[in-house]
Design an enzyme around this catalytic site. Structure first.
Site, PDB file in Angstrom:
ATOM      1  N   ARG A  57      14.965 -24.868  -7.882  1.00  0.00           N
ATOM      2  CA  ARG A  57      16.206 -25.622  -8.005  1.00  0.00           C
ATOM      3  C   ARG A  57      16.372 -26.309  -9.358  1.00  0.00           C
ATOM      4  NH1 ARG A  57      14.522 -25.560  -2.791  1.00  0.00           N
ATOM      5  NH2 ARG A  57      13.395 -27.516  -2.971  1.00  0.00           N
ATOM      6  N   GLU A  79       4.774 -32.787  -0.078  1.00  0.00           N
ATOM      7  CA  GLU A  79       4.759 -33.636   1.110  1.00  0.00           C
ATOM      8  C   GLU A  79       4.445 -32.816   2.353  1.00  0.00           C
ATOM      9  OE1 GLU A  79       8.630 -35.361   2.082  1.00  0.00           O
ATOM     10  OE2 GLU A  79       9.531 -33.899   0.751  1.00  0.00           O
TER      11      GLU A  79
END
Length: 191
Positions: A72, A109
């Site tokens: 991205r 994460e």
């Protein structure tokens, strides 16, 4: 630092950017509120405003390299680089770049990953900004900083469209400044 704390408080572009981001609950695993920027890219004005805010910030900072993190960061980085007269360097997942590369593993994460960069893509002393869509734990940005600094580039700042307000991920950035446009959204108007 959030853009609203750095001269853009009340700027309607920030609200429009935030509203253009779709939230997908429990993706890619339960408990994650995925911030989907593909809907931002579909909104010509919000996408342009996003790039324009970054360009305004970096235009006069002597940046010679914009390093975009796969995938991205690739959506914003090339446009910013072109507008400020810098080169764009893709920081990619393993096995995607031909030729000699250096690698840096990092924790996400919700897992682990690795970034690679072409050897010689950045020269010693080149002033660099790292672009990605979101910062959470700071692991990806930390890996990008490590790659660039191993090649002796000067990482001036990291920049993300979305960032958590508690900025726990900032601790992993080796003291580098972090510039963020908006906080993550909790709800989704698109679903």
């Amino acid at each position: 630092m959030f853009a609203a704390e750095n001269g853009l408080k009340g700027d309607p572009r920030l609200q429009a950017i935030s509203q253009a981001i779709r939230v997908i609950p429990h993706f890619p695993k339960p408990g994650i509120m995925f911030q989907d920027i593909t809907t931002l890219l579909l909104n010509h004005k919000a996408f342009k405003d996003t790039v324009d805010i970054f360009v305004d910030r970096y235009r006069d900072m002597g940046i010679s390299v914009v390093a975009g993190i796969e995938a991205r960061g690739f959506m914003f980085g090339p446009s910013i680089a072109l507008a400020i007269g810098a080169k764009f360097i893709p920081l990619r997942k393993p096995g995607k770049l031909p030729g000699e590369v250096i690698s840096q593993a990092y924790e996400l994460e919700y897992g682990t990953d690795c970034l690679e960069m072409h050897v010689g893509a950045v020269l010693p002393g080149e002033r660099t900004v790292v672009i990605d869509d979101l910062v959470a734990t700071g692991g990806t940005l930390s890996a990008a900083i490590n790659l660039l600094e191993r090649m002796e580039a000067e990482v001036v700042e990291c920049a993300c469209v979305i960032g958590l307000s508690d900025l726990k991920g900032k601790r992993k950035l080796h003291g580098k400044p972090l510039y963020i446009l908006v906080e993550p959204r909790e709800i989704d108007d698109y679903c």
